[in-house]
Design an enzyme around this catalytic site. Structure first.
Site, PDB file in Angstrom:
ATOM      1  N   CYS A 171     -22.326  73.048  39.187  1.00 50.32           N
ATOM      2  CA  CYS A 171     -23.776  73.115  39.026  1.00 50.32           C
ATOM      3  C   CYS A 171     -24.119  74.524  38.571  1.00 50.32           C
ATOM      4  CB  CYS A 171     -24.525  72.697  40.295  1.00 50.32           C
ATOM      5  SG  CYS A 171     -24.533  73.861  41.664  1.00 50.32           S
TER       6      CYS A 171
ATOM      7  N   ARG B  65     -23.616  78.789  35.447  1.00 50.73           N
ATOM      8  CA  ARG B  65     -24.493  79.848  34.927  1.00 50.73           C
ATOM      9  C   ARG B  65     -23.939  81.255  35.146  1.00 50.73           C
ATOM     10  NH1 ARG B  65     -29.972  77.027  37.177  1.00 50.73           N
ATOM     11  NH2 ARG B  65     -30.252  75.568  35.453  1.00 50.73           N
TER      12      ARG B  65
ATOM     13  N   HIS C 272      -5.089  79.261  51.608  1.00 54.81           N
ATOM     14  CA  HIS C 272      -5.438  79.631  52.985  1.00 54.81           C
ATOM     15  C   HIS C 272      -6.396  78.667  53.659  1.00 54.81           C
ATOM     16  CE1 HIS C 272      -4.324  84.176  52.496  1.00 54.81           C
ATOM     17  NE2 HIS C 272      -3.363  83.366  52.102  1.00 54.81           N
TER      18      HIS C 272
END
Length: 142
Positions: free
Chosen positions: A65, A109, A98
């Site tokens: 996103c 973005r 990990h």
């Protein structure tokens, strides 16, 4: 390897490119949407990806996103999901090594496409180290 991928409108461009890239590498990918760049509500696409990974229908997931935060927050509501917001390859590696992350979240973005692709490669090739990390991972779910 089977990968579930999804996101929102702000991650649409990278989702499309990464899906094609992985398929060209011979990796099975299911695109959970969105299927167009128009504005959508990311939870509508994140929950199906998270469910598919949690149910072990897919080995790992990729969510993209604008900031990576919304998809990560949503995916992490699922008990069996460990979604990691990454913005460089070191974080992508450590998320798997990990934290046994099973979904990488990418902020379209804030990273260029080449870096996003490198993070995906790193995430998919890294392996959980177990050992002392397993004890910590066991304590994540509520």
């Amino acid at each position: 390897m089977k990968i579930a991928i999804g996101g929102d409108h702000a991650g649409f461009t990278y989702k499309e490119k990464i899906t094609q890239y992985l398929k060209e590498k011979g990796i099975e990918v299911k695109d959970f949407g969105p299927y167009a760049p128009e504005s959508v509500d990311y939870p509508d696409f994140v929950h199906p990806v998270a469910n598919a990974v949690a149910d072990k229908e897919f080995d790992l997931g990729i969510l993209i996103c604008g900031s990576g935060n919304g998809v990560a927050m949503t995916a992490n509501k699922h008990q069996q999901i460990r979604a990691a917001l990454c913005w460089n390859t070191d974080l992508a590696a450590l998320a798997r090594q990990h934290n046994n992350a099973n979904i990488i979240c990418i902020p379209e973005r804030f990273v260029d496409y080449d870096l996003a692709q490198s993070m995906v490669d790193t995430f998919l090739s890294a392996e959980f180290e177990g050992g002392r990390h397993q004890t910590r991972v066991n304590k994540i779910s509520c």
